[in-house]
Design a protein around this motif. Sequence first.
Motif, PDB file in Angstrom:
ATOM      1  N   ARG A  23      51.498  32.273  49.470  1.00 35.82           N
ATOM      2  CA  ARG A  23      50.983  30.936  49.797  1.00 35.82           C
ATOM      3  C   ARG A  23      49.847  31.010  50.808  1.00 35.82           C
ATOM      4  NH1 ARG A  23      56.764  29.864  50.202  1.00 35.82           N
ATOM      5  NH2 ARG A  23      57.510  28.885  48.273  1.00 35.82           N
ATOM      6  N   GLU A  24      49.981  31.884  51.806  1.00 36.86           N
ATOM      7  CA  GLU A  24      48.918  32.022  52.803  1.00 36.86           C
ATOM      8  C   GLU A  24      47.638  32.535  52.163  1.00 36.86           C
ATOM      9  OE1 GLU A  24      46.956  31.801  56.320  1.00 36.86           O
ATOM     10  OE2 GLU A  24      48.969  31.016  55.833  1.00 36.86           O
TER      11      GLU A  24
ATOM     12  N   HIS B 221      41.917  31.577  50.550  1.00 36.17           N
ATOM     13  CA  HIS B 221      40.842  31.828  49.588  1.00 36.17           C
ATOM     14  C   HIS B 221      40.589  30.651  48.648  1.00 36.17           C
ATOM     15  CE1 HIS B 221      40.510  36.147  50.574  1.00 36.17           C
ATOM     16  NE2 HIS B 221      41.829  36.097  50.759  1.00 36.17           N
ATOM     17  N   TRP B 222      41.297  29.537  48.826  1.00 44.96           N
ATOM     18  CA  TRP B 222      41.130  28.419  47.900  1.00 44.96           C
ATOM     19  C   TRP B 222      39.724  27.838  47.976  1.00 44.96           C
ATOM     20  CZ3 TRP B 222      39.991  23.226  47.967  1.00 44.96           C
ATOM     21  CH2 TRP B 222      40.255  22.525  46.764  1.00 44.96           C
ATOM     22  N   SER B 223      39.186  27.699  49.177  1.00 44.19           N
ATOM     23  CA  SER B 223      37.860  27.076  49.320  1.00 44.19           C
ATOM     24  C   SER B 223      36.790  27.895  48.617  1.00 44.19           C
ATOM     25  CB  SER B 223      37.513  26.918  50.803  1.00 44.19           C
ATOM     26  OG  SER B 223      38.425  26.056  51.433  1.00 44.19           O
ATOM     27  N   ALA B 224      36.795  29.251  48.828  1.00 43.65           N
ATOM     28  CA  ALA B 224      35.784  30.088  48.187  1.00 43.65           C
ATOM     29  C   ALA B 224      35.933  30.052  46.671  1.00 43.65           C
ATOM     30  CB  ALA B 224      35.896  31.520  48.697  1.00 43.65           C
ATOM     31  N   CYS B 225      37.151  30.053  46.179  1.00 46.29           N
ATOM     32  CA  CYS B 225      37.357  29.995  44.730  1.00 46.29           C
ATOM     33  C   CYS B 225      36.952  28.620  44.175  1.00 46.29           C
ATOM     34  CB  CYS B 225      38.828  30.279  44.395  1.00 46.29           C
ATOM     35  SG  CYS B 225      39.318  32.009  44.658  1.00 46.29           S
ATOM     36  N   HIS B 226      37.243  27.552  44.915  1.00 52.59           N
ATOM     37  CA  HIS B 226      36.880  26.216  44.452  1.00 52.59           C
ATOM     38  C   HIS B 226      35.369  26.069  44.345  1.00 52.59           C
ATOM     39  CE1 HIS B 226      37.267  21.934  43.777  1.00 52.59           C
ATOM     40  NE2 HIS B 226      36.415  21.700  44.788  1.00 52.59           N
TER      41      HIS B 226
ATOM     42  N   VAL C 116      49.506  29.743  42.628  1.00 53.33           N
ATOM     43  CA  VAL C 116      50.567  30.649  43.052  1.00 53.33           C
ATOM     44  C   VAL C 116      51.865  30.264  42.362  1.00 53.33           C
ATOM     45  CG1 VAL C 116      51.128  29.247  45.088  1.00 53.33           C
ATOM     46  CG2 VAL C 116      51.770  31.656  45.049  1.00 53.33           C
ATOM     47  N   GLU C 117      52.663  31.259  41.997  1.00 52.25           N
ATOM     48  CA  GLU C 117      53.994  31.047  41.434  1.00 52.25           C
ATOM     49  C   GLU C 117      54.969  31.922  42.210  1.00 52.25           C
ATOM     50  OE1 GLU C 117      54.298  31.649  37.276  1.00 52.25           O
ATOM     51  OE2 GLU C 117      52.736  30.173  36.753  1.00 52.25           O
TER      52      GLU C 117
ATOM     53  N   ARG D  16      38.108  32.638  35.502  1.00 50.40           N
ATOM     54  CA  ARG D  16      38.138  31.188  35.747  1.00 50.40           C
ATOM     55  C   ARG D  16      39.512  30.738  36.229  1.00 50.40           C
ATOM     56  NH1 ARG D  16      33.591  31.030  36.882  1.00 50.40           N
ATOM     57  NH2 ARG D  16      33.900  28.785  37.123  1.00 50.40           N
ATOM     58  N   HIS D  17      40.519  31.527  35.960  1.00 47.39           N
ATOM     59  CA  HIS D  17      41.874  31.199  36.416  1.00 47.39           C
ATOM     60  C   HIS D  17      42.485  32.442  37.074  1.00 47.39           C
ATOM     61  CE1 HIS D  17      42.007  27.325  34.303  1.00 47.39           C
ATOM     62  NE2 HIS D  17      41.371  27.953  33.317  1.00 47.39           N
ATOM     63  N   VAL D  18      42.947  32.298  38.321  1.00 47.42           N
ATOM     64  CA  VAL D  18      43.578  33.393  39.072  1.00 47.42           C
ATOM     65  C   VAL D  18      44.926  32.893  39.576  1.00 47.42           C
ATOM     66  CG1 VAL D  18      43.403  34.995  41.014  1.00 47.42           C
ATOM     67  CG2 VAL D  18      41.335  34.303  39.765  1.00 47.42           C
ATOM     68  N   THR D  19      45.985  33.692  39.345  1.00 51.10           N
ATOM     69  CA  THR D  19      47.342  33.288  39.749  1.00 51.10           C
ATOM     70  C   THR D  19      47.997  34.438  40.516  1.00 51.10           C
ATOM     71  OG1 THR D  19      47.552  31.932  37.764  1.00 51.10           O
ATOM     72  CG2 THR D  19      49.585  32.458  38.957  1.00 51.10           C
ATOM     73  N   ILE D  20      48.592  34.074  41.636  1.00 54.63           N
ATOM     74  CA  ILE D  20      49.389  35.036  42.412  1.00 54.63           C
ATOM     75  C   ILE D  20      50.848  34.805  42.058  1.00 54.63           C
ATOM     76  CG2 ILE D  20      50.007  35.883  44.702  1.00 54.63           C
ATOM     77  CD1 ILE D  20      47.407  34.738  45.749  1.00 54.63           C
ATOM     78  N   ARG D  21      51.529  35.857  41.622  1.00 56.27           N
ATOM     79  CA  ARG D  21      52.931  35.739  41.215  1.00 56.27           C
ATOM     80  C   ARG D  21      53.798  36.616  42.125  1.00 56.27           C
ATOM     81  NH1 ARG D  21      53.216  33.113  36.404  1.00 56.27           N
ATOM     82  NH2 ARG D  21      51.323  33.151  35.090  1.00 56.27           N
ATOM     83  N   VAL D  22      54.968  36.069  42.470  1.00 59.03           N
ATOM     84  CA  VAL D  22      55.954  36.794  43.278  1.00 59.03           C
ATOM     85  C   VAL D  22      57.161  37.093  42.396  1.00 59.03           C
ATOM     86  CG1 VAL D  22      57.460  36.738  45.303  1.00 59.03           C
ATOM     87  CG2 VAL D  22      55.179  35.690  45.409  1.00 59.03           C
TER      88      VAL D  22
END
Length: 457
Positions: free
Chosen positions: A321-322, A327-332, A340-341, A373-379
């Motif tokens: 989550r952190e 990095h959300w602003s740079a990606c946006h 994130v999942e 275009r789509h990046v997801t962080i998975r735990v």
Amino acid sequence: MTRGDSLSRRLLAWLLLPLLVLGSLMLLQAWFEARRTADRAFDRLLEAASLAIAEQVQWQDDRLWLDLPPAALEMLATDAEERVFYSLVDRRGRMITGNAELPGDDREAVSDDDTLLYRDIAWQGLSLRQGVRRTRLEEWQLREPFEVRVAHSREGRDALAAELWRANLAMILAMAALAIVALLLAIRTALAPLTRLRRAIRSRDPRTLAPLELRLPRELAELRDTVNELLARMRRVRANQERFIGDASHQLRTPLAGLSARAELALRQDDPARWREALVAMQATSSRTARLAMQLLSLTRLANPEYRPELTPLSLNALAREAVREHWSACHRAGVDLGVETVAADVEIPGIDWQLAEALGNLIDNARRYGARHVTIRVGDRPPSLAVEDDGPGIPPARRLLMLRPFHRDRDDLEGSGLGLAIVDGIARTHGARLVMSAGPGGAGLRVTLVFSGDTP
């Protein structure tokens, strides 16, 4: 320079210890042997004295009679001035004559004729060696049994035993001295190859990593081979370092040369718009150069074998989550959908928060720069894992391992330093994790997963 324990002294101590024990046993055995020899010698004198007395016993006036010759007792008198005692006892145990009433011996004789029994006795405060001869008169008309009891003090025996022991002591000490000299020479000879090895290592140029060429015994040859293996690894490390420095110099030289060229070109212009254009380009170049320098520092620190950071319990959900928040602003701004999942239960691992944050940052930045275009962080929780997946162009399976090498880029026309995945791989090794690269969702893009074992490396 402080000197530790000496190998030669340790060998000498461990070899001298059994020699000292053996020498002590030899001295003890020599002492007992000297006592036995002295006893045998004086027992022979005691036997001769009792025999001389017994030969002078006669039957006279219906009783035993003894005319004691002086030589019978003088043979027991030595320079030690022992005290000599004797007594003649009939078959009823009555003392006929003598200078002391000596006790009898209750032991059974082997035979009835002329038997001599020896024993040590304490009599009237004296320590005596006694001989009791049981015999008979030699006359054919009368064979009257009697006992001759002779005893003398132990001064002469002790003096002879001490003299014999001193002679043995001198021989044993001489043998011990020769053994110690031989032992010292043997240790020095045995350790001579070790001294040659030490001198060969000490005399080497510190800058050379060439293998040692030295003929040594088998045990030291194994040490030499181990040192040569270490030198070979150091040569490989130095070659990698030199290659890394060369690549880093090349990577830094290009943007720095670009900055210099942009500044020189801007100085030749008078149009403020051109100045602004040059400043924007210089700002972008300096940002890339600063990022490259930070990545180089991170990679250098991860490659340091002495770097042993302390691992603390970390929550993978919180880390993911952190990373999204950071990095959300740079990606946006770049038009990239970052999400994130996480799992319902919190997943904890021992780790270093800033390193894992940097690993996620590098993976997100790589995906953004390479057209995702789509990046997801998975735990994941079974086993604990962190994964970053994207829908970008991906990396062919045959080239995935090559991407872990510093400064290796899959596409030369895209911007990047080629250090991102190398840094992520170093962080994974620091955490004892396994880095797995596979295709993204639907077989497109790329998924990079850090699978943790939960154990420190």
